[in-house]
Design a protein around this motif. Structure first.
Motif, PDB file in Angstrom:
ATOM      1  N   LEU A 308      65.579  43.724  61.347  1.00  0.00           N
ATOM      2  CA  LEU A 308      66.120  42.251  61.225  1.00  0.00           C
ATOM      3  C   LEU A 308      65.801  41.622  59.890  1.00  0.00           C
ATOM      4  CD1 LEU A 308      67.764  40.195  62.991  1.00  0.00           C
ATOM      5  CD2 LEU A 308      65.568  39.426  64.036  1.00  0.00           C
ATOM      6  N   SER A 309      64.690  41.734  59.419  1.00  0.00           N
ATOM      7  CA  SER A 309      64.423  41.032  58.182  1.00  0.00           C
ATOM      8  C   SER A 309      65.075  41.607  57.181  1.00  0.00           C
ATOM      9  CB  SER A 309      62.798  41.245  58.028  1.00  0.00           C
ATOM     10  OG  SER A 309      61.906  40.591  58.939  1.00  0.00           O
ATOM     11  N   SER A 310      65.499  42.918  57.095  1.00  0.00           N
ATOM     12  CA  SER A 310      66.131  43.551  55.941  1.00  0.00           C
ATOM     13  C   SER A 310      67.480  42.883  55.999  1.00  0.00           C
ATOM     14  CB  SER A 310      66.057  44.995  56.135  1.00  0.00           C
ATOM     15  OG  SER A 310      64.803  45.682  56.167  1.00  0.00           O
ATOM     16  N   TRP A 311      68.170  42.998  57.091  1.00  0.00           N
ATOM     17  CA  TRP A 311      69.473  42.383  57.176  1.00  0.00           C
ATOM     18  C   TRP A 311      69.424  41.014  56.913  1.00  0.00           C
ATOM     19  CZ3 TRP A 311      71.555  38.531  60.408  1.00  0.00           C
ATOM     20  CH2 TRP A 311      72.601  38.174  60.285  1.00  0.00           C
ATOM     21  N   LEU A 312      68.499  40.250  57.095  1.00  0.00           N
ATOM     22  CA  LEU A 312      68.342  38.784  56.875  1.00  0.00           C
ATOM     23  C   LEU A 312      68.467  38.545  55.433  1.00  0.00           C
ATOM     24  CD1 LEU A 312      68.676  36.110  58.564  1.00  0.00           C
ATOM     25  CD2 LEU A 312      66.277  36.032  58.675  1.00  0.00           C
ATOM     26  N   LEU A 313      67.600  39.158  54.851  1.00  0.00           N
ATOM     27  CA  LEU A 313      67.258  39.143  53.194  1.00  0.00           C
ATOM     28  C   LEU A 313      68.571  39.678  52.417  1.00  0.00           C
ATOM     29  CD1 LEU A 313      65.498  38.835  50.949  1.00  0.00           C
ATOM     30  CD2 LEU A 313      64.722  41.099  50.845  1.00  0.00           C
ATOM     31  N   LEU A 314      69.034  40.801  52.981  1.00  0.00           N
ATOM     32  CA  LEU A 314      70.288  41.273  52.207  1.00  0.00           C
ATOM     33  C   LEU A 314      71.576  40.357  52.668  1.00  0.00           C
ATOM     34  CD1 LEU A 314      70.236  45.130  52.418  1.00  0.00           C
ATOM     35  CD2 LEU A 314      69.516  43.762  50.597  1.00  0.00           C
ATOM     36  N   ALA A 315      71.533  39.728  53.515  1.00  0.00           N
ATOM     37  CA  ALA A 315      72.794  38.836  54.048  1.00  0.00           C
ATOM     38  C   ALA A 315      72.527  37.490  53.289  1.00  0.00           C
ATOM     39  CB  ALA A 315      72.703  38.507  55.501  1.00  0.00           C
ATOM     40  N   MET A 316      71.342  37.072  52.916  1.00  0.00           N
ATOM     41  CA  MET A 316      71.141  35.795  52.405  1.00  0.00           C
ATOM     42  C   MET A 316      71.563  36.195  50.840  1.00  0.00           C
ATOM     43  SD  MET A 316      70.870  33.371  54.463  1.00  0.00           S
ATOM     44  CE  MET A 316      71.858  34.359  55.414  1.00  0.00           C
ATOM     45  N   ILE A 317      70.852  37.181  50.189  1.00  0.00           N
ATOM     46  CA  ILE A 317      71.084  37.560  48.955  1.00  0.00           C
ATOM     47  C   ILE A 317      72.737  37.852  48.559  1.00  0.00           C
ATOM     48  CG2 ILE A 317      70.915  39.252  47.092  1.00  0.00           C
ATOM     49  CD1 ILE A 317      68.573  37.273  47.438  1.00  0.00           C
ATOM     50  N   GLY A 318      73.418  38.224  49.711  1.00  0.00           N
ATOM     51  CA  GLY A 318      74.857  38.330  49.478  1.00  0.00           C
ATOM     52  C   GLY A 318      75.481  36.990  49.450  1.00  0.00           C
ATOM     53  N   VAL A 319      75.103  35.942  49.851  1.00  0.00           N
ATOM     54  CA  VAL A 319      75.739  34.772  49.669  1.00  0.00           C
ATOM     55  C   VAL A 319      75.567  34.121  48.345  1.00  0.00           C
ATOM     56  CG1 VAL A 319      75.269  32.072  50.457  1.00  0.00           C
ATOM     57  CG2 VAL A 319      75.048  33.996  52.037  1.00  0.00           C
ATOM     58  N   LEU A 320      74.436  34.637  47.682  1.00  0.00           N
ATOM     59  CA  LEU A 320      74.519  34.207  46.346  1.00  0.00           C
ATOM     60  C   LEU A 320      75.287  35.094  45.592  1.00  0.00           C
ATOM     61  CD1 LEU A 320      70.548  33.739  45.827  1.00  0.00           C
ATOM     62  CD2 LEU A 320      72.142  32.027  46.624  1.00  0.00           C
ATOM     63  N   VAL A 321      75.330  36.225  45.902  1.00  0.00           N
ATOM     64  CA  VAL A 321      76.256  37.239  45.035  1.00  0.00           C
ATOM     65  C   VAL A 321      77.543  37.233  45.281  1.00  0.00           C
ATOM     66  CG1 VAL A 321      76.662  39.735  44.585  1.00  0.00           C
ATOM     67  CG2 VAL A 321      74.176  38.892  44.830  1.00  0.00           C
ATOM     68  N   PHE A 322      78.035  37.001  46.420  1.00  0.00           N
ATOM     69  CA  PHE A 322      79.689  37.020  46.712  1.00  0.00           C
ATOM     70  C   PHE A 322      80.162  35.416  46.681  1.00  0.00           C
ATOM     71  CE2 PHE A 322      78.293  41.243  48.351  1.00  0.00           C
ATOM     72  CZ  PHE A 322      79.373  42.006  48.063  1.00  0.00           C
ATOM     73  N   GLU A 323      79.266  34.518  47.006  1.00  0.00           N
ATOM     74  CA  GLU A 323      79.808  33.014  46.812  1.00  0.00           C
ATOM     75  C   GLU A 323      79.052  32.371  45.787  1.00  0.00           C
ATOM     76  OE1 GLU A 323      80.067  31.323  50.865  1.00  0.00           O
ATOM     77  OE2 GLU A 323      80.239  33.214  51.628  1.00  0.00           O
ATOM     78  N   PRO A 324      79.481  32.781  44.542  1.00  0.00           N
ATOM     79  CA  PRO A 324      78.296  31.939  43.408  1.00  0.00           C
ATOM     80  C   PRO A 324      78.812  30.617  43.331  1.00  0.00           C
ATOM     81  CG  PRO A 324      80.106  33.369  42.452  1.00  0.00           C
ATOM     82  CD  PRO A 324      80.136  33.785  43.916  1.00  0.00           C
ATOM     83  N   ASP A 325      80.204  30.057  43.854  1.00  0.00           N
ATOM     84  CA  ASP A 325      80.447  28.671  43.548  1.00  0.00           C
ATOM     85  C   ASP A 325      80.543  28.017  45.011  1.00  0.00           C
ATOM     86  OD1 ASP A 325      81.278  29.244  41.174  1.00  0.00           O
ATOM     87  OD2 ASP A 325      83.077  30.037  41.599  1.00  0.00           O
ATOM     88  N   ALA A 326      79.608  28.562  45.862  1.00  0.00           N
ATOM     89  CA  ALA A 326      79.588  27.935  47.253  1.00  0.00           C
ATOM     90  C   ALA A 326      78.661  26.616  47.017  1.00  0.00           C
ATOM     91  CB  ALA A 326      78.790  28.870  48.312  1.00  0.00           C
ATOM     92  N   PRO A 327      78.690  25.628  47.987  1.00  0.00           N
ATOM     93  CA  PRO A 327      77.866  24.425  47.975  1.00  0.00           C
ATOM     94  C   PRO A 327      76.240  24.820  47.626  1.00  0.00           C
ATOM     95  CG  PRO A 327      79.487  24.269  49.615  1.00  0.00           C
ATOM     96  CD  PRO A 327      79.405  25.640  49.239  1.00  0.00           C
ATOM     97  N   LEU A 328      75.749  24.102  46.616  1.00  0.00           N
ATOM     98  CA  LEU A 328      74.247  24.237  46.576  1.00  0.00           C
ATOM     99  C   LEU A 328      73.543  24.232  47.873  1.00  0.00           C
ATOM    100  CD1 LEU A 328      73.441  22.856  43.040  1.00  0.00           C
ATOM    101  CD2 LEU A 328      73.183  25.091  43.497  1.00  0.00           C
TER     102      LEU A 328
END
Length: 818
Positions: A308-328
C-alpha cells in the motif's frame, strides 16, 4: 436575401473563423469566387433543379436540427466564468504582492484556460464549417439561377422552364432564411470568444510580468531591516480577503482540471488502478516462492511487505510526472500524502548513510507548507521564515557533526562525501537566507529557504520512488526469466542495470528542473537556451540553427538506439523461435538495422528542418562523390547486400579467405570482421569476399575430416597395422561412428610403410584437439604392439681412410678397450 446570406457567409469566414490556424492569405481562393456565374444550359435545367431543390431541403433540415452553439455557448460560459474570477481578483489585489508560488499556480490556471479555449475554438470551427460551406454553396447556386432567370427574361425560354427556375430560386431563398438564424448565433458567439481570447492573453501577460518583477526583486531590499521593522497592530483584512479569494480560485481550478478528463489524466488513472493489484500479486507470490531479483534483496522485501505504501508513493509521484501542468494545490497535496511512504520505503542503507536527515527534511517540508497560514501578516510570516531557516541550519550542522563521528565503509564512502558536500552547500544557502531576512530582502530569504527545503524533500521522494520502481522491475524481470523468456533469462542483470540507470537519469533530470524552478532560475535559463537554439544561420537556401543541429544529433542517437534494440531482439528472441533457412535470421536482423538507420536519418533530417529540395542537393553531391572516388565504398556496400541475400557466410562460420583463417564475427554493410585463431580481428571488405575464393568450413554443417599420416617399419604386417589403427581411431571421443574411420595403405616409403588415417568429427571447433588425441592413441597402440616407427637413416661405406682416422676407429672398438 442573397446579399444578406452573402454578408453572413463573409462574416462567418472572416470574423468567426479568425482564430483558425491558416490565414485567409495562405488559403487558396475558392473557384466560385474567381468565376462569374454562368447561366445553366436549357437542357440541364430540369436535372439541376431537382438536385438544387434537394440541396436546399437538406440545408433547411440541417439548420432546423440540433444547434451546436447551445453546447458551445455553455462551455464558453464556463471558461468565461473562470477568466472573470481571475481577472476580478487581479484587479482587487496587486499581482506583484502575491507569493511567487501563488503566481505560478495562477499562471498554470491561465494556461489551462487557454488550452480549454483552444479546444473550444477547434470544436467551434468544426461546427461552423458545415454552415459556412452551406452558405457559400447557396450563394453560388443562387447566383447561377439568377443568371439563368435573367437569360429567361431576355427571351428564348418556355414559360414552364421559367416557372421552374422561379421555383428553385424560391426554395433556395427559403433555405437561406432558415440558415440565417444559426449563422447569426454563431457569429455572435464567435465575437464573444474573440473578446474572451483577448482577456486570456492579457491575463497571461500580466501574470508573466508579475513573476518577472518578483524575480528581479530578489536582488533588492523589499522590507526594512528586522531590527527596525515594527509589528502591525492587527491582521490586514485586505490580505485575508485576498488569501480567501485565492483559495476559492485554486479550488475552482482544481475542480475544472479534474472535470476536464484529459488524456494524461486517464492514462494516470489506468496506471494507478493496475499498479495496486500488481503490487499485491507480487507480494503474495513472493511470500509463497521467494525470489532473489537483484543485489538489494532487503529493499525488495521491504517493497513487497508494504504494497500500500509503495502504491501510494508511486501514485503520488505519477501525479507530478503525468500531470506537470496540474494545479499546484494538487501537487502539494500529493507530496504531503507521500510523506509517510517516503520514510517507510527508503532503503536501509540510506538510513545508515543519511542518518536522521530524511525525518528532518520531511518535518521541515511540512512546516514550510504550513507557513501559508501566516501569509496575511507579513511581520509574523517573516519571523516564521527566519525561525524555519535557523532551525534548518541548526539541524544540518548537528547532523554534519554526527556524520563526522561515523565511519562509512565500502561503496558508501563516495556517497557520504557527496552528501556532506551537499549539506555544506545547504548550510551556505541557509546562512545567506538568514542574512537576507535580517537585512530586509525577505523575497530572497523566502526563495532560498523554501527552495532548499522543497528540493531536499523532493530528492528523498524521488530516491524512494526509484528504489521502489527498481525493486518492482527486478521482481518482474526475475519472474519473466523464470517463466522461460530466453532474452530476459540470459540478460536479466544487464536489463535491470539498464533500467536502473535510465530511472536514475530521469529522476536526476526531473529533480534538476524542479530545483531550477524553485530557485527561480528556470525561466531565464530556458529563455536564454530557447533564444540560442532558435538563432538561425542561412547559407544560400539552407537555413540552420543550433536547435536544428541538436535535434538532428538527438534524432540520430535515438535512431541508432532503436535500430540496435530491434536487431538485438530479432537475433536473440524472435528469429531463434522461427524455422528459417540458414542465415536468414541474421540477414533479416541486419537489413532491419540498416533500414531503421536510413529511416531514422531521413526523419532526423526532416526534424532538423531540411526540405526535400535541400536534400536533393545533398544527394546530388553524394552522387558526384560516388562517381569520383567512392566506387570502392559503393562496391563494398552492394557486396554487403548480396551477402545478406545470398548468405554464403554468417556470423559463427569458420572461413579461409586470402590467407586469413578464422571465425566470422560480424557482417556489416561495408566490411566483414573475422576473428583469427590467434585472437586478432581482421576486417575484410565485402567486395573481397565476393571476388576472391572463399572457403567456408561450416557452410552446410559442422563436419570436419581429420587426417593423420603415419609410417611403420618394413617387416610389419600391413593388415595388422590397418586393424590396429582402425581400432585406435574408433576409441577417440569426438570421432563419429558414421562414416566410420578408414585407414589406407598409401605408399612404400624410403624407410617405412606409409598409412593414412581418415576420421570424421562434428565438433569442428575442437577438431585440432581430437587430432592430437588421435595421434597420441596411435602412438600408444603401435608401441604396445611392438611395431616400430622408423626414422630416416643412412649407411656410410669408407673405401680409404688416413692412418690417424684408422687408429681412432680402432680405439673405439670394444675389443680394443679390453
Amino acid at each position: 436575401m442573397p446579399s444578406r446570406i452573402a454578408m453572413f457567409a463573409s462574416c462567418l469566414l472572416f470574423a468567426l473563423l479568425c482564430g483558425a490556424t491558416a490565414s485567409a492569405e495562405d488559403a487558396p481562393p475558392a473557384a466560385s469566387a474567381l468565376q462569374r456565374p454562368v447561366a445553366i444550359p436549357v437542357a440541364d435545367i430540369l436535372s439541376r433543379a431537382d438536385a438544387d431543390e434537394r440541396f436546399a431541403a437538406n440545408v433547411s433540415a440541417r439548420a432546423a436540427g440540433r444547434d451546436p452553439t447551445i453546447e458551445l455557448a455553455r462551455r464558453l460560459d464556463a471558461i468565461a466564468q473562470s477568466v472573470r474570477a481571475k481577472a476580478d481578483h487581479s484587479r482587487a489585489a496587486d499581482l506583484r504582492m502575491l507569493p511567487v508560488l501563488r503566481l505560478e499556480s495562477l499562471n498554470r490556471h491561465w494556461k489551462f484556460d487557454a488550452r480549454r479555449y483552444a479546444r473550444w475554438r477547434a470544436d467551434m470551427d468544426s461546427a461552423s464549417a458545415r454552415y459556412a460551406d452551406d452558405a457559400a454553396e447557396l450563394v453560388r447556386r443562387t447566383a447561377e439561377w439568377k443568371t439563368t432567370q435573367a437569360a429567361a427574361n431576355a427571351g428564348g425560354m418556355t414559360p414552364a422552364l421559367a416557372d421552374r427556375v422561379s421555383g428553385v430560386l424560391a426554395q433556395l431563398g427559403s433555405a437561406e432564411r432558415a440558415l440565417s438564424a444559426p449563422l447569426d448565433r454563431q457569429i455572435r458567439l464567435g465575437r464573444r470568444a474573440n473578446a474572451l481570447e483577448a482577456e486570456i492573453d492579457a491575463g497571461q501577460k500580466a501574470v508573466a510580468a508579475a513573476i518577472a518583477y518578483i524575480d528581479r526583486r530578489l536582488t533588492r531590499i523589499d522590507a526594512p531591516p528586522l531590527w527596525a521593522a515594527a509589528a502591525p497592530s492587527g491582521t490586514s483584512q485586505g490580505a485575508v480577503q485576498s488569501i480567501r479569494m485565492g483559495m476559492v480560485i485554486e479550488g475552482r481550478f482544481l475542480r475544472d482540471y479534474s472535470a476536464a478528463n484529459l488524456d494524461n489524466q486517464r492514462l494516470l488513472n489506468v496506471l494507478q488502478l493496475l499498479l495496486l493489484p500488481l503490487l499485491v500479486w507480487l507480494g503474495i507470490r513472493s511470500r509463497r516462492q521467494p525470489v532473489t531479483a537483484g543485489p538489494d534483496d532487503e529493499a525488495h522485501a521491504r517493497v513487497l511487505r508494504r504494497p500500500l505504501s509503495s502504491w501510494l508513493l508511486l501514485a503520488m509521484i505519477g501525479v507530478l510526472v503525468f500531470e506537470p501542468d496540474a494545479p499546484l494545490l494538487l501537487h502539494q497535496f500529493a507530496m504531503l500524502i507521500a510523506m509517510v511512504p517516503v520514510l517507510r520505503l527508503l532503503p536501509p542503507r540510506s538510513h545508515r548513510l543519511l542518518g536522521l536527515w530524511p525525518y528532518a527534511a520531511t518535518a521541515l517540508y511540512l512546516c514550510n507548507r504550513l507557513g501559508f497560514l501566516l501569509l496575511a501578516n507579513d511581520y509574523a510570516y517573516r519571523w516564521y521564515i527566519l525561525v524555519l531557516t535557523v532551525l534548518g541550519l541548526a539541524l544540518t550542522l548537528w547532523m554534519l557533526w554526527r556524520s563526522h563521528r561515523r565511519v562509512v565503509a565500502g561503496k558508501a564512502v563516495r556517497e557520504g562525501q557527496a552528501m556532506r558536500a551537499a549539506a555544506w552547500l545547504g548550510v551556505a544557502i541557509l546562512v545567506v537566507s538568514a542574512a537576507a531576512n535580517v537585512f530586509g530582502n525577505v523575497s530572497l530569504s523566502e526563495m532560498l529557504t523554501g527552495g532548499l527545503i522543497d528540493c531536499g524533500y523532493m530528492g528523498l521522494a524521488l530516491y524512494a520512488s526509484v528504489t521502489v520502481f527498481t525493486a518492482l522491475l527486478g521482481l518482474l524481470i526475475a519472474r519473466a526469466g523464470g517463466s522461460g523468456a530466453r532474452l530476459v533469462r540470459e540478460h536479466a542483470v544487464r536489463l535491470l542495470q539498464l533500467f536502473a540507470r535510465l530511472l536514475a537519469f530521469v529522476a536526476i533530470a526531473g529533480w534538476a528542473v524542479f530545483a531550477m524552478t524553485r530557485f527561480r532560475v528556470y525561466r531565464p535559463v530556458s529563455s536564454a537556451l530557447r533564444d540560442a537554439l532558435s538563432h538561425s544561420f542561412e547559407i544560400g537556401e539552407i537555413s540552420i540553427s543550433l536547435g536544428h543541429v541538436l535535434l538532428f544529433a538527438v534524432s540520430v542517437l535515438v535512431a541508432f538506439w532503436v535500430a540496435k534494440t530491434v536487431r538485438f531482439l530479432l537475433r536473440e528472441e524472435v528469429m531463434p523461435k522461427m524455422s528459417l533457412p540458414r542465415g536468414v535470421g541474421n540477414s533479416i536482423a541486419s537489413l532491419s538495422y540498416y533500414g531503421l538507420l536510413l529511416l531514422g536519418l531521413l526523419v532526423a533530417l526532416a526534424a532538423a528542418g531540411f526540405k526535400v529540395s535541400q536534400l536533393t542537393i545533398v544527394f546530388g553531391a553524394l552522387g558526384v562523390g560516388i562517381g569520383l572516388g567512392l566506387q570502392g565504398v559503393v562496391n563494398n556496400f552492394v557486396s554487403g547486400l548480396i551477402l545478406m541475400f545470398e548468405r554464403p557466410i554468417q556470423p559463427g562460420d569458420m572461413v579461409d579467405i586470402t590467407g586469413t583463417s578464422g571465425r566470422v564475427r560480424d557482417i556489416g554493410m561495408r566490411a566483414t570482421t573475422i576473428r583469427t585463431f590467434d585472437g586478432a580481428d581482421v576486417v575484410v571488405p565485402n567486395g573481397t569476399l565476393l571476388s576472391e575464393k572463399l572457403t567456408n568450413w561450416t557452410l552446410l554443417d559442422m563436419n570436419r575430416r581429420v587426417d593423420v599420416d603415419v609410417g611403420v617399419a618394413y617387416g610389419s604386417d600391413p593388415v595388422q597395422v590397418i586393424a590396429l589403427l582402425e581400432a585406435a581411431a574408433g576409441t577417440i571421443p569426438g570421432v563419429v561412428k558414421e562414416p566410420a574411420p578408414t585407414v589406407l595403405f598409401v605408399a612404400f616409403g624410403a624407410s617405412s610403410l606409409n598409412f593414412s588415417i581418415r576420421a570424421w568429427t562434428r565438433e569442428y571447433e575442437n577438431w585440432q584437439g581430437i587430432r592430437s588425441n588421435l595421434m597420441t592413441r596411435i602412438h600408444a597402440a603401435l608401441v604396445e604392439a611392438g611395431i616400430g616407427i622408423p626414422f630416416p637413416q643412412q649407411d656410410l661405406h669408407l673405401r680409404s681412410v688416413s692412418d690417424e682416422a684408422a687408429a681412432a676407429l680402432a680405439a673405439t672398438r670394444p675389443d680394443a678397450a679390453q
